[in-house]
Design an enzyme around this catalytic site. Structure first.
Site, mmCIF file in Angstrom:
data_model
loop_
_atom_site.group_PDB
_atom_site.id
_atom_site.type_symbol
_atom_site.label_atom_id
_atom_site.label_comp_id
_atom_site.label_asym_id
_atom_site.label_seq_id
_atom_site.Cartn_x
_atom_site.Cartn_y
_atom_site.Cartn_z
ATOM 1 N N ASP A 30 -10.510 48.162 5.908
ATOM 2 C CA ASP A 30 -10.068 47.666 5.085
ATOM 3 C C ASP A 30 -9.272 49.979 4.320
ATOM 4 O O ASP A 30 -9.297 49.689 5.081
ATOM 5 C CB ASP A 30 -12.033 47.995 4.006
ATOM 6 C CG ASP A 30 -11.580 47.052 2.939
ATOM 7 O OD1 ASP A 30 -10.153 46.602 2.398
ATOM 8 O OD2 ASP A 30 -12.495 45.998 2.585
HETATM 9 C C1 BGC Z 1 -10.732 45.026 -0.181
HETATM 10 C C2 BGC Z 1 -10.391 43.974 1.518
HETATM 11 C C3 BGC Z 1 -8.866 43.541 0.891
HETATM 12 C C4 BGC Z 1 -8.413 44.430 0.889
HETATM 13 C C5 BGC Z 1 -6.497 44.620 0.351
HETATM 14 C C6 BGC Z 1 -9.801 45.570 -1.278
HETATM 15 O O1 BGC Z 1 -10.028 47.049 -1.401
HETATM 16 O O2 BGC Z 1 -11.405 45.779 0.186
HETATM 17 O O3 BGC Z 1 -10.951 43.134 1.590
HETATM 18 O O4 BGC Z 1 -8.333 42.770 1.632
HETATM 19 O O5 BGC Z 1 -8.243 45.536 -0.201
HETATM 20 O O6 BGC Z 1 -6.052 43.997 -0.689
#
Ligand code: BGC
Length: 959
Positions: free
Chosen positions: A353
């Site tokens: 993530d």
């Molecule tokens: C989120 C993810 C997301 C990523 C990219 C993160 O803060 O938890 O679900 O895909 O950001 O935007």
């Protein structure tokens, strides 16, 4: 460090105090200072006398001041010492305990390439990877940095061998930050449809749009959070608080997306159940929360839906921000190497993530394959834990060459597996839109301060096709009818003529007042209207106007949002119906008494919103603080119910919500005749609602979670941890398997509406339950099969250092992450400390052996069939559900029942169809911690209960 800072702070404050003191406390001091400043001395002795006086004044002043200063400084010092002591006490207490890394070690990282279904892709990948330089390999594993491409994530290419940059984009309900796309209903609405075909169709449409926008990897679907806590901020991105439902919906979505060649990402692995403390520093703490879960619960609840996605062939998995058992998920070898890659046989690649990676070598060894967005130490600072650091780590031998090769092979194999080498479908170009600007022209790496030429970054490609049809169907089928006392459906003329006449006569008898003329309807609540437009707040992080989705990375820019009022205005027959609009939660009903007294039907809208924790709205910091309707929704409903038609008008309540809301204040009010839970309907909100209100679509949504009468009914495990209980907040999942309906069942709590509940305008009947056994019961699955294919093998010699030097004449963009180093002279291979347990190869899991795990786990052991009949007046769709009750087994506790089958059948009045539930070995097993495998209860009888909700189970069969 913290102490040094506070010391400096203290000194600055004390200095300031004496300076201020001169000016503020004494007139003579002020005068003296003024004189000194403004009147030039006329002669030497005058000057001398003046100076002496001033010095004396100043000394007197200091004498007075110093007493005061000493007292103040002493107080501050004492306070400081006390605070430091308390801080040290708590720091020690919480810092030391628990220690980092309680999750067991699992090494070495399993190589991809063991599954038949991926064998061809791995062969192709191997041919490409063997030609890559070290820099190219590292490039593929590492994001180029936040806003260093047009998508939210972009890795580096391997130009010489023809591997392009991959474009990664959110999110689970549509293509984020893009124009001309569809804002589909959110996951929770999809779950509420209980319709496998629609789940697939929505995924497919989503895939078409992502491909049309130039995206290789979609960052969805989301099956974690699972919904342990009903107030969890991101539950709505997933499909409901049950692993089986999540698993089916997740897998169908993956298949749909990937049928278009776009890689799906199953996220967030795992146990990212709440937003508070999900990642370091976002919540002021140096560490993320740890979700502490026992092995059985991890398998039977939280990992379960990920297994379905892997079985469906998902190309990517995203590890989560939080820790699991005090090891960060993205560096947790047990989770990534052990469970995901060995036990589930995941053949794709694991990405972090965004900034969830917290170690360089450690995370590589633990099974991470790609770091996103590339920056790893701080947000958007261009410093990566991989990139040049990974080049260095491979050269000095701390990251084994074969681990790097496996990372890269997994990514390249996934690309081949989805057919992305076909340039007609995936042109090797940046996406045709920019996540960072709405302008046509822009730069390709806006995150870099380096000057860049502007190019066309937004081509405004319309990819919506007719996907609004699917969006509308999902929204309508995902609307749950919770209460209906003969009121719905209504007609476009209000009520049909005969119903209207009866109603008016009854009312006349009751009130002495005869309604005549047009049917009078009031529509109430901000949630019925457009507000300031659907994209008023960034990332949708506010609750205003009608609620179409939650907020955060799981939201998109709405291309449009048909508000309920817009659809109702259009659809009510104005020659027969008069609509009065009160699109506010505080209508002045008394001022409008004459109209309100005359209303025959009131439709009231209210909602509850939540989202991702990087942004808050009012007191909703990602997670909801409670389960109440927001913006005074309860008061609005009660107020309208009491005044509508002087309290005798019929009321329909419509709720848009991210999850369960409490309804106790109004659900039993006698004139609240109908309640619709429309979940998060996306862009087609109003149209879908009208479909249900007017009976064009017979409601067939069922609850994907339990609606309790209070938050406390969900038990201690159902509560978000809002305040940290240590430097590393600890959340013990000590309720084990008992979340949502399993908790309510175990504790015999009557919810307001149980999991799986949903009404229809018709009625269904079940009969003739038959159980057919296809295989014999046996405790353990067949032995793990030997791999159907062999992972590619490459030379393991460390490549020449020169491969990672910046090419001559290379113009590097500031903050952009490259794999290159300016100098390699200091890099020497050496002995490095590895994590505990690194040298002990773990036994391979008996539950593993192929993509999705041991194939026997997916073999069908029993089929249960039931005849479903529509015995009501209109066509409609039934959702028969099968719940399993395990035989008793000594020493093992089972939930009272668990969902293990569902389907949706469309039936004309009088029509009957047979539903088939196929139960696999996994469905019939529990995770045995001692065996480290799925175990079937071979003695005793399994019971299968079939009905229309978790508490409306009409038929029983045994096996
Ligand atoms: C989120 C993810 C997301 C990523 C990219 C993160 O803060 O938890 O679900 O895909 O950001 O935007």
């Amino acid at each position: 460090m913290a102490q040094d800072q506070s010391k400096q702070g203290l000194l600055r404050e004390t200095d300031g105090l004496s300076e201020d003191g001169i000016g503020l406390d004494s007139d003579s001091d002020i005068a003296a200072t003024r004189n000194l400043d403004r009147e030039p001395p006329t002669s030497g002795h005058v000057l001398h006398a003046q100076m002496k006086r001033q010095q004396w004044d100043f000394i007197r002043f200091l004498g007075r001041r110093s007493r005061c200063c000493i007292a103040t400084v002493s107080t501050i010092i004492v306070l400081w010492i006390l605070l430091s002591a308390a801080g040290a006490f708590f720091y020690k207490k919480y810092q030391e305990e628990p220690s980092y890394g309680q999750s067991p070690p699992w090494y070495p990282s399993p190589k991809g390439g063991i599954a038949k279904s991926w064998a061809v892709s791995y062969e192709k990948a191997a041919k490409m990877v063997e030609k890559m330089t070290l820099a190219e390999k590292v490039n593929i594993t590492t994001g180029t940095g936040w806003q260093m491409g047009l998508a939210v994530g972009t890795n580096g290419p391997a130009v010489h061998v023809g591997f392009p940059q991959l474009q990664l984009q959110d999110g689970p309900l549509g293509v984020r930050f893009a124009d001309n796309i569809t804002a589909f209903p959110a996951g929770i609405t999809v779950g509420a449809t209980w319709n496998r075909q629609l789940m697939y169709a929505r995924g497919k449409a989503h895939g078409i749009e992502a491909r049309g926008k130039g995206i290789n990897v979609l960052l969805g679907p989301c099956v974690g959070p699972l919904g342990r806590m009903p107030a969890g901020g991101r539950n709505w991105e997933g499909f409901g608080a049950d692993p089986y439902l999540q698993g089916v919906a997740g897998a169908e979505t993956v298949k749909g997306i990937q049928s278009e060649g776009v890689m799906a990402t199953i996220k967030h692995f795992v146990a990212n159940e709440q937003e508070h403390f999900r990642q370091p520093w976002e919540w002021g703490l140096p560490h993320a929360i740890s979700s502490n879960i026992d092995d059985r619960t991890l398998h039977e609840l939280y990992v379960w839906p990920f297994a379905d996605a892997v079985k469906a062939g998902v190309a990517a998995a995203m590890c989560s921000y939080n820790m699991v058992n005090n090891s960060y998920s993205c560096g947790n070898s047990k989770l990534l190497n052990g469970i995901l890659k060995d036990e589930l046989g995941f053949q794709g690649f694991v990405m972090s993530d965004w900034l969830a990676q917290h170690s360089g070598v450690g995370s590589a060894l633990a099974g991470l394959d790609m770091t996103m967005p590339g920056d790893g130490v701080g947000w958007a600072n261009g410093e990566s834990l991989w990139g040049p650091q990974l080049s260095r780590a491979v050269l000095n031998g701390s990251v084994p060459v074969n681990r790097l090769n496996d990372m890269v092979t997994r990514i390249v194999a996934a690309w081949y597996q989805l057919g992305q080498d076909d340039e007609t479908k995936f042109p090797r170009q940046p996406p045709n839109f920019s996540s960072w600007t709405d302008d046509r022209m822009g730069v390709l790496a806006p995150g870099s301060p380096s000057p860049q030429d502007k190019v066309v970054v937004n081509q405004f490609v319309d990819v919506q096709a007719n996907h609004s049809v699917i969006a509308r169907e999902v929204a309508a089928e995902g609307t749950v009818l919770l209460k209906n006392e003969g009121l719905l459906p209504i007609t476009r003329q209000g009520l049909d003529a005969s119903k209207l006449e009866v109603r008016r006569r009854d009312l006349e008898k009751l009130t002495g007042k005869r309604h005549s003329g047009k049917f009078k309807i009031g529509v109430f609540g901000e949630d019925a209207g457009p507000g300031n437009g659907p994209n008023h707040c960034k990332d949708r992080a506010c609750n205003q106007g009608t609620l179409g989705s939650g907020w955060g990375s799981g939201a998109v820019e709405f291309p449009y949002l048909v508000s309920p009022i817009e659809a109702l205005r259009k659809q009510f027959d104005s020659s027969k119906v008069e609509v009065h609009e009160y699109l506010t939660n505080k209508p002045s009903l008394n001022d409008d008494k004459t109209i309100v007294d005359d209303l025959e039907l009131c439709i009231v809208f209210a909602n509850a919103d939540s989202g991702e924790g990087f942004v808050k709205w009012e007191n909703v910091r990602g997670d909801r603080p409670d389960l109440n309707l927001q913006r005074g929704g309860d008061d609005l409903i009660v107020n309208v119910a009491s005044k509508c038609g002087s309290g005798s008008g019929d009321v329909i309540v419509v709720i848009h919500a991210v999850g369960p809301v409490l309804m106790e204040k109004w659900i039993e009010l006698p004139n609240v005749k109908a309640v619709l839970l429309a979940n998060l309907p996306g862009q087609e909100s109003g149209n879908a609602l009208a479909d249900v209100l007017f009976g064009d679509t017979n409601p067939s949504g069922h609850l994907p979670y339990t609606i309790g009468k209070s938050l406390s009914e969900y038990g201690p495990g159902g509560q978000v941890l809002y305040l940290p209980n240590g430097v590393v907040p600890q959340q013990d999942f000590s309720e084990g398997l008992y979340i949502d309906y399993r908790y309510f069942d175990k504790h015999n709590i009557d919810p307001r509406f149980e999991f799986g509940f949903g009404l229809s305008y018709t009625t269904f009947n079940l009969s003739n339950l038959q159980v057919a056994s296809h295989r014999h019961k046996s405790p353990l699955p067949a032995p793990r099969p030997s791999p159907a294919a062999n992972p590619p093998s490459y030379p393991t010699t460390i490549p020449p250092k020169s491969e990672v030097l910046f090419p001559t004449g290379f113009r590097a963009l500031e903050k952009y992450i490259y794999p290159y180093l300016s100098s390699v002279d200091d890099i020497e291979p050496g002995q490095y400390p590895y994590p505990d347990g690194y040298d002990t190869a773990q036994p391979l899991s008996g539950a593993g052996g192929d993509e999705g795990g041991n194939p026997d786990l997916w073999a069908i052991y029993v089929t249960v069939t039931v005849d479903v009949k529509n015995d009501g007046p209109v066509a409609g769709a039934a959702v028969p559900q099968l719940y399993l009750e395990y035989p008793a087994k000594e020493g093992v506790e089972f939930p009272i029942r668990v969902l293990r089958g569902f389907d949706k059948l469309y039936l004309a009045p009088g029509e009957s169809q047979t539903v088939h539930f196929s139960l696999t070995r996994r469905d019939l097993s529990y995770w045995d911690v001692a065996e480290q495998n799925w175990v079937m209860v071979a003695e005793g009888q399994y019971r299968f209960k079939v009905g229309f909700s978790s508490r409306d189970l009409l038929l029983t069969g045994t096996w």
